[in-house]
Design a protein around this motif. Structure first.
Motif, short mmCIF file in Angstrom:
data_model
loop_
_atom_site.label_atom_id
_atom_site.label_comp_id
_atom_site.label_asym_id
_atom_site.label_seq_id
_atom_site.Cartn_x
_atom_site.Cartn_y
_atom_site.Cartn_z
N PRO A 1 -13.79 -28.33 7.00
CA PRO A 1 -12.55 -27.64 7.35
C PRO A 1 -12.08 -28.01 8.76
CG PRO A 1 -14.06 -26.12 6.29
CD PRO A 1 -14.84 -27.38 6.53
N HIS A 2 -10.78 -28.19 8.91
CA HIS A 2 -10.22 -28.54 10.20
C HIS A 2 -8.72 -28.26 10.19
CE1 HIS A 2 -9.81 -32.11 7.60
NE2 HIS A 2 -8.65 -32.28 8.22
N LEU A 3 -8.12 -28.23 11.38
CA LEU A 3 -6.68 -27.99 11.50
C LEU A 3 -6.00 -28.99 12.43
CD1 LEU A 3 -6.62 -24.09 11.60
CD2 LEU A 3 -5.62 -25.54 9.83
N CYS A 4 -6.58 -29.26 13.60
CA CYS A 4 -5.90 -30.13 14.56
C CYS A 4 -6.19 -31.60 14.32
CB CYS A 4 -6.26 -29.75 16.00
SG CYS A 4 -7.97 -30.14 16.48
N HIS A 5 -7.18 -31.92 13.49
CA HIS A 5 -7.53 -33.32 13.25
C HIS A 5 -6.54 -33.98 12.31
CE1 HIS A 5 -9.95 -36.89 12.48
NE2 HIS A 5 -9.76 -36.68 11.19
N ARG B 1 8.45 -21.13 16.87
CA ARG B 1 7.20 -21.11 17.63
C ARG B 1 6.25 -20.02 17.16
NH1 ARG B 1 11.11 -22.62 21.41
NH2 ARG B 1 10.62 -24.49 22.64
N SER B 2 6.72 -19.06 16.39
CA SER B 2 5.83 -18.00 15.90
C SER B 2 4.82 -18.54 14.90
CB SER B 2 6.65 -16.87 15.25
OG SER B 2 7.21 -17.30 14.04
N ARG B 3 5.07 -19.73 14.36
CA ARG B 3 4.14 -20.32 13.40
C ARG B 3 3.27 -21.41 14.03
NH1 ARG B 3 8.72 -21.42 8.74
NH2 ARG B 3 9.24 -19.25 8.27
N CYS B 4 3.58 -21.80 15.26
CA CYS B 4 2.87 -22.90 15.91
C CYS B 4 1.42 -22.52 16.19
CB CYS B 4 3.58 -23.26 17.22
SG CYS B 4 2.80 -24.60 18.15
N ILE B 5 0.49 -23.42 15.85
CA ILE B 5 -0.93 -23.17 16.11
C ILE B 5 -1.46 -24.06 17.23
CG2 ILE B 5 -1.42 -22.30 13.79
CD1 ILE B 5 -2.58 -25.09 13.12
N LEU B 6 -0.55 -24.72 17.98
CA LEU B 6 -0.89 -25.51 19.16
C LEU B 6 -1.87 -26.64 18.84
CD1 LEU B 6 -1.28 -22.53 21.68
CD2 LEU B 6 0.74 -23.97 21.32
N CYS B 7 -1.71 -27.25 17.68
CA CYS B 7 -2.59 -28.35 17.28
C CYS B 7 -2.25 -29.64 18.01
CB CYS B 7 -2.50 -28.57 15.78
SG CYS B 7 -0.89 -29.19 15.21
N GLU B 8 -1.06 -29.72 18.60
CA GLU B 8 -0.58 -30.88 19.37
C GLU B 8 -0.27 -32.10 18.50
OE1 GLU B 8 -2.34 -31.81 23.17
OE2 GLU B 8 -3.38 -29.88 23.23
#
Length: 239
Positions: A39-43, A149-156
């Motif tokens: 599991p991952h999100l920012c990758h 921005r309320s949905r942004c998870i700052l994954c970049e």
């Protein structure tokens, strides 16, 4: 003529399974190549890892490391699917839900959202923490692109895609702590006078519903989206 004698690839153990790797690969890259989901999100496979979300954390000899940044080495014994790591990943995901305003039944990204899909994969039944109901700016000033921005998870991912693929450097992360937010590099700080275009990779790489093209809502009907019928772990091309 005899066949050339190629050396066997080096391997490490992931939850008891030998995973082959080539020098320079990370644990995540090798696992993905072997069809094993962590599991991952920012990758994202197209970009260098930054290890920010920590959802991909694994255990090696009692030490917790991010699998997206940890280089693969021969004879490593790696644990990923343990009750403790499952619990930690669930808590991290729950924190992301309460730190934003993620209302899946009403979101256009539902069924194609990585955050939602990871939550389902982790069997997340509730958000556990108290909702903070934060105020985040919505930028609808651009004729073709919407930023919530309320949905942004700052994954970049949009930051990297804009800089490395689009060559524009439209987005940045600024602020500290609870005030960290996605910034738009333009005179007004809004999308309408930035260089972003609806065709940019940055607009389409968002794993949640923070950046989306306008006037394309529900082009793919609910029920026919990537994660409506299949767990994210069963879709290696998306994970």
């Amino acid at each position: 003529m005899s066949a050339p004698n190629h050396p066997a690839p080096e391997t490490f153990l992931l939850d008891g399974r030998p995973i082959p790797f080539t020098p320079g690969q990370t644990l995540m890259q090798a696992a993905q190549a072997a069809g094993v989901y962590i599991p991952h999100l920012c990758h994202h496979a197209d970009f260098d890892p930054i290890g920010s979300c920590k959802v991909c954390s694994v255990r090696i000899q009692g030490r917790t490391v991010a699998s997206c940044t940890m280089p693969a080495r021969a004879d490593l014994v790696v644990e990923s699917e343990t009750p403790e790591l499952h619990h930690d990943r669930q808590r991290l995901t729950q924190m992301l839900f309460v730190e934003g305003n993620h209302h899946c039944p009403f979101c256009e990204k539902s069924g194609a959202c990585h955050l939602q899909a990871v939550a389902y994969h982790l069997d997340m039944q509730d958000t556990h923490f108290v909702h903070t109901a934060p105020h985040h700016e919505v930028d609808a000033t651009h004729p073709d692109v919407w930023l919530d921005r309320s949905r942004c998870i700052l994954c970049e991912l949009c930051v990297r895609a804009s800089r490395e693929v689009d060559g524009k450097d439209v987005f940045a992360i600024g602020g500290r702590g609870a005030h960290t937010t996605l910034l738009v590099n333009s005179p007004s700080g809004q999308l309408h006078d930035s260089d972003v275009a609806v065709t940019d990779r940055a607009v389409h790489i968002c794993p949640v519903g923070a950046l989306m093209p306008k006037r394309q809502g529900f082009v793919i009907p609910i029920g026919q989206r990537p994660y409506d019928a299949a767990d994210i772990a069963q879709r290696p091309e998306d994970s």
